[in-house]
Design an enzyme around this catalytic site. Sequence first.
Site, PDB file in Angstrom:
ATOM      1  N   GLU A 162       0.827  -1.215   0.000  1.00  0.00           N
ATOM      2  CA  GLU A 162       0.000   0.000   0.000  1.00  0.00           C
ATOM      3  C   GLU A 162       0.862   1.267   0.000  1.00  0.00           C
ATOM      4  O   GLU A 162       0.457   2.294  -0.549  1.00  0.00           O
ATOM      5  CB  GLU A 162      -0.960  -0.029   1.204  1.00  0.00           C
ATOM      6  CG  GLU A 162      -2.049  -1.086   1.026  1.00  0.00           C
ATOM      7  CD  GLU A 162      -2.886  -1.287   2.277  1.00  0.00           C
ATOM      8  OE1 GLU A 162      -2.301  -1.677   3.304  1.00  0.00           O
ATOM      9  OE2 GLU A 162      -4.102  -1.045   2.228  1.00  0.00           O
TER      10      GLU A 162
ATOM     11  N   GLU B 157      -3.745  -9.302   4.167  1.00  0.00           N
ATOM     12  CA  GLU B 157      -4.380  -8.961   5.450  1.00  0.00           C
ATOM     13  C   GLU B 157      -5.484  -9.936   5.836  1.00  0.00           C
ATOM     14  O   GLU B 157      -5.706 -10.209   7.024  1.00  0.00           O
ATOM     15  CB  GLU B 157      -4.947  -7.543   5.405  1.00  0.00           C
ATOM     16  CG  GLU B 157      -3.903  -6.432   5.455  1.00  0.00           C
ATOM     17  CD  GLU B 157      -3.338  -6.059   4.087  1.00  0.00           C
ATOM     18  OE1 GLU B 157      -3.514  -6.842   3.121  1.00  0.00           O
ATOM     19  OE2 GLU B 157      -2.718  -4.987   3.971  1.00  0.00           O
TER      20      GLU B 157
END
Length: 703
Positions: A108, A128
């Site tokens: 990210e 995640e």
Amino acid sequence: MVRINDVTSYTHIDGVGVIVLNSPPVNALSAAVRDGIHAGVRQAIADAHASAIVLRCDGNTFIAGADIREFGKPPAGVGLGEVQRALEESPKPVVAAMHGTALGGGLEVALVCHWRIAVPSAKLGLPEVGIGLLPGAGGTQRLPRIVGPEVALELMTSGAQVEAADALGIGLIDELAPEDDLQGAAVALAKRVVAEKRPLRKLRDQNDKVEAARGNPELVAAFRKANAKKFRGFAAPEKIVQCVEAAVNLPFDEGLKLERKLFVELMQGEQSAAQRHYFFASRQAWKVPGLKKDAAIVPVQTVGVIGAGTMGAGIAMNFLNVGIPVHIVETRQEALDRGLATIRTNYGNTAKKGRLEVGAIEERMALVTGSLELQDLSGCELVIEAVFEDMEVKKHLFGRLDRVAKAGAILASNTSALDLNQIASATARPESVIGLHFFSPANVMKLLEIVRGDQTSDSVIATSMQLARKIGKVAVLVGVCPGFVGNRILGQRQREANQLIFEGATPWAVDRVLYDFGFPMGPFAMSDLAGLDLGWNKDKSTGATLREVLCEMGRRGQKTGAGFYDYDGQRTAQPSQLVEGVIRDFARKKGIAPRQVSDDEILERCIYPMINEGAKILQEGVAVRASDIDVVWINGYGWPVYRGGPMHYGERIGLPKVLSRMREFEARHGPQFKPAKLLEELVASGRKFSDLSPLARTPAFQA
Ligand code: 3HC
């Protein structure tokens, strides 16, 4: 070179400012790393000699994600959002240069850089979901804008890692760099971008892919439907889907807001706590306290397997898969041929599913030989026995094996419950004997219980752990006791399930409660699948147990179309009134009056004795640490990972509650519910299983 902080430095190459992170082991985004990037970007922007910026890492990997150890702790340092804003809003182009694994928050961070470059061996992903979360730093909004909502859904709900070449194909990176000159290639890209005066590219502004999907809600509906079974029980995948829907339908900043809200919900929830516990537990399990650091590793070049049944064949495949030759010994040619044929069929099936190249089948089969002579195992460094579960048979076999096996060879038993020390006593080298308890099907199931006997040497344990890793197992070291860790705890659940149906719960109610808890199936459906006649002998059957009665009635499980349940042609289970009647008759004979049994009671009666048994296992030193028990149950028995394993679950509901229920059950139903001493001690001192240090209570493990 300028040091920015302990983990960050800033250097100048050819007119480009290079920020370098070095925070072993995986450059996770700790407060220091976030501070470092933030300060580095400001430094680069202020640097009159830098026209562009490169962000890269030293060590094994680019940033592998947020620092999971920081979760749940008070915030410190610059927030990740602020770091990302600094990068994205930088007036100078920023290039992320990736190697190793760019995962989670790491990817990210790369996604807010204006360009991305990676070496061919790099892997990129948003994993995640594996710790019960969603990508919480803009990943759910930016990824669909690059790869499209469909691919983004797939990547984020699976957590899959994408190889660099594929990442280039789907636009996740802009260029591949030579394996040995990532920095050079990144600097060259940065300079080119400046020279060509390319406008700074921000993914937040790229809307074509999400706009194309707008007005097509079927896409998401179809995805939900196709994955309903896979996502059952998990909270994170559905929230990821909602974020992607937002990416498609809402402006970027609103999508980001939803992502934040759902991320926080997941972070505060039980599931992520459980899955984070498992993340660390599965890594801890490899660490054996007290094991001599310099314990010699036996170089295993050939493995012998005794017994070519389903278990022996499956065990052999584990080694063939990694190129280790296997010699199988059987007592009859017919059984040996059947075992070898099983291996070939299994590989054939894998190839049909596209998970093995057809050519590889012959390569693997060329590594396996078989014979009827135990003597033929004399060249093996490891021999694994997988014969009938009978102590006398095993002792006799180990006695013979002792005379045949070469000096230093590891002699392993695949027993699932028998006393390994007794088996070892049949040899003159008990230090070489160890239990390698594979789970069926042995070529598929991840768990390997490694059973340490009283005299098993450190070298034999260390070699077994290392081999387990090589063949892709999740290994847990356990001590000797009936059933070891997994089956011993299973025995508790099984006993209560069987008892509850006499007290008035139906088998379907018990199965439903455990299925809803998250197990793949309940104990009665499981028995039907395995076959009720496992270990049953028609001639010796006395009809003394429910199982025997059902077998005598020809209800031997799914394969006979009836067991506890009735089965139609599609193997769909239907509750059987006939069986309910048989159970009632049985209960009447036992003098048990049927009553209403609530779902809560079913759950507590099945699960709390498992936690209690885990406590006994810990107190006896049969497991090194509580989290090892969780690893066993998650990998070997289908305990839902989002409930963290029995010991973690016990802590989350509270050990005082478990103890008080066990006392109530003991008073009402008998001594099988007697609380473990350790459970009582922990509750009395206000501690938890996870407060215990690995060695403190394990006399068997203290050298
Ligand atoms: N945070 C803290 N510690 C981490 C970590 C992380 N993200 N990732 C790995 N570690 C630790 C491990 O616990 C281990 O510690 P130990 O040596 O004390 O046991 C050590 O780093 C090495 O890890 P592995 O044993 O797993 O080493 P491998 O080389 O086998 O694997 C890896 C490396 C592929 C990076 C693997 O560790 C991994 O998959 N890590 C987790 C990645 C992840 O889930 N990232 C997402 C985090 S959440 C997030 O980013 C939220 C964001 O969206 C806001």
